[in-house]
Design a protein around this motif. Structure first.
Motif, PDB file in Angstrom:
ATOM      1  N   GLN A 166     -31.824  23.499 -12.266  1.00 59.43           N
ATOM      2  CA  GLN A 166     -30.896  23.654 -12.693  1.00 59.43           C
ATOM      3  C   GLN A 166     -30.060  22.647 -11.343  1.00 59.43           C
ATOM      4  N   ARG A 167     -30.379  23.342 -10.034  1.00 58.95           N
ATOM      5  CA  ARG A 167     -30.450  22.449  -8.869  1.00 58.95           C
ATOM      6  C   ARG A 167     -30.164  21.264  -8.959  1.00 58.95           C
ATOM      7  N   ILE A 215     -30.963  19.097 -11.522  1.00 58.98           N
ATOM      8  CA  ILE A 215     -29.447  18.147 -12.085  1.00 58.98           C
ATOM      9  C   ILE A 215     -27.448  18.459 -11.954  1.00 58.98           C
ATOM     10  N   ALA A 216     -27.466  19.560 -11.141  1.00 64.13           N
ATOM     11  CA  ALA A 216     -26.301  20.683 -10.678  1.00 64.13           C
ATOM     12  C   ALA A 216     -25.486  19.268  -9.511  1.00 64.13           C
ATOM     13  N   THR A 217     -26.928  18.582  -9.024  1.00 63.26           N
ATOM     14  CA  THR A 217     -26.645  18.169  -7.561  1.00 63.26           C
ATOM     15  C   THR A 217     -27.178  15.962  -7.539  1.00 63.26           C
ATOM     16  N   ARG A 259     -25.803  13.318  -8.243  1.00 63.58           N
ATOM     17  CA  ARG A 259     -23.884  12.527  -8.329  1.00 63.58           C
ATOM     18  C   ARG A 259     -24.597  11.044  -9.756  1.00 63.58           C
ATOM     19  N   ALA A 274     -24.206  12.806 -12.850  1.00 52.56           N
ATOM     20  CA  ALA A 274     -22.794  13.492 -13.367  1.00 52.56           C
ATOM     21  C   ALA A 274     -22.154  12.515 -13.568  1.00 52.56           C
TER      22      ALA A 274
END
Length: 76
Positions: free
Chosen positions: A57-58, A60-62, A64, A67
Protein backbone atom coordinates in the motif's frame (compact mmCIF):
# COMPACT_ATOMS: atom_id res chain seq x y z
CA UNK A 1 -37.15 5.46 -7.99
CA UNK A 2 -35.70 7.04 -4.86
CA UNK A 3 -32.43 8.88 -5.28
CA UNK A 4 -30.21 8.02 -2.34
CA UNK A 5 -27.17 9.98 -1.24
CA UNK A 6 -25.05 6.85 -1.27
CA UNK A 7 -24.21 4.94 -4.39
CA UNK A 8 -23.13 1.31 -4.47
CA UNK A 9 -20.93 0.29 -1.56
CA UNK A 10 -17.54 -0.91 -2.85
CA UNK A 11 -16.50 -4.45 -2.09
CA UNK A 12 -13.59 -4.02 0.31
CA UNK A 13 -13.37 -7.53 1.68
CA UNK A 14 -9.80 -8.81 1.95
CA UNK A 15 -8.59 -11.02 -0.86
CA UNK A 16 -6.36 -13.94 0.06
CA UNK A 17 -3.22 -14.16 -2.06
CA UNK A 18 -0.68 -16.95 -1.91
CA UNK A 19 2.80 -16.32 -3.25
CA UNK A 20 6.31 -17.65 -3.04
CA UNK A 21 8.97 -15.26 -1.78
CA UNK A 22 12.68 -15.59 -2.35
CA UNK A 23 14.41 -16.71 0.85
CA UNK A 24 16.44 -13.48 1.00
CA UNK A 25 13.27 -11.38 0.89
CA UNK A 26 11.70 -13.47 3.65
CA UNK A 27 14.80 -12.96 5.80
CA UNK A 28 14.52 -9.22 5.17
CA UNK A 29 10.86 -9.27 6.23
CA UNK A 30 11.75 -11.16 9.42
CA UNK A 31 14.48 -8.61 10.18
CA UNK A 32 12.13 -5.72 9.41
CA UNK A 33 9.50 -7.17 11.75
CA UNK A 34 12.09 -7.52 14.52
CA UNK A 35 13.28 -3.94 14.10
CA UNK A 36 9.69 -2.69 13.95
CA UNK A 37 8.86 -4.48 17.20
CA UNK A 38 11.96 -3.15 18.93
CA UNK A 39 11.20 0.40 17.75
CA UNK A 40 7.62 0.12 19.02
CA UNK A 41 8.76 -1.36 22.33
CA UNK A 42 7.04 -4.69 21.65
CA UNK A 43 8.60 -7.94 22.79
CA UNK A 44 7.11 -10.05 20.02
CA UNK A 45 7.66 -9.09 16.37
CA UNK A 46 4.65 -9.23 14.06
CA UNK A 47 4.26 -12.06 11.59
CA UNK A 48 6.35 -11.02 8.57
CA UNK A 49 3.44 -11.90 6.26
CA UNK A 50 1.41 -9.13 7.98
CA UNK A 51 3.93 -6.57 6.71
CA UNK A 52 3.37 -7.29 3.03
CA UNK A 53 0.01 -5.51 2.58
CA UNK A 54 1.01 -2.25 4.33
CA UNK A 55 4.31 -2.24 2.43
CA UNK A 56 2.55 -2.68 -0.90
CA UNK A 57 0.00 0.00 0.00
CA UNK A 58 2.79 2.41 0.90
CA UNK A 59 4.72 1.58 -2.27
CA UNK A 60 1.71 2.17 -4.52
CA UNK A 61 0.65 5.32 -2.64
CA UNK A 62 4.08 6.91 -3.12
CA UNK A 63 4.74 5.84 -6.72
CA UNK A 64 4.27 9.10 -8.64
CA UNK A 65 4.69 7.50 -12.05
CA UNK A 66 1.92 5.02 -11.24
CA UNK A 67 -0.40 7.77 -9.99
CA UNK A 68 0.20 9.81 -13.14
CA UNK A 69 -0.36 6.85 -15.46
CA UNK A 70 -3.48 5.83 -13.57
CA UNK A 71 -4.88 9.34 -13.81
CA UNK A 72 -4.06 9.65 -17.51
CA UNK A 73 -5.62 6.29 -18.32
CA UNK A 74 -8.53 6.79 -15.90
CA UNK A 75 -8.00 3.36 -14.33
CA UNK A 76 -9.58 2.69 -10.96
Amino acid sequence: MTKLKLSAIPDDRPVKVTLDLPAALHRDLVAYAAILARTAGDKTPPDPAKLVAPMLQRFIATDRAFAKARKEQKIG
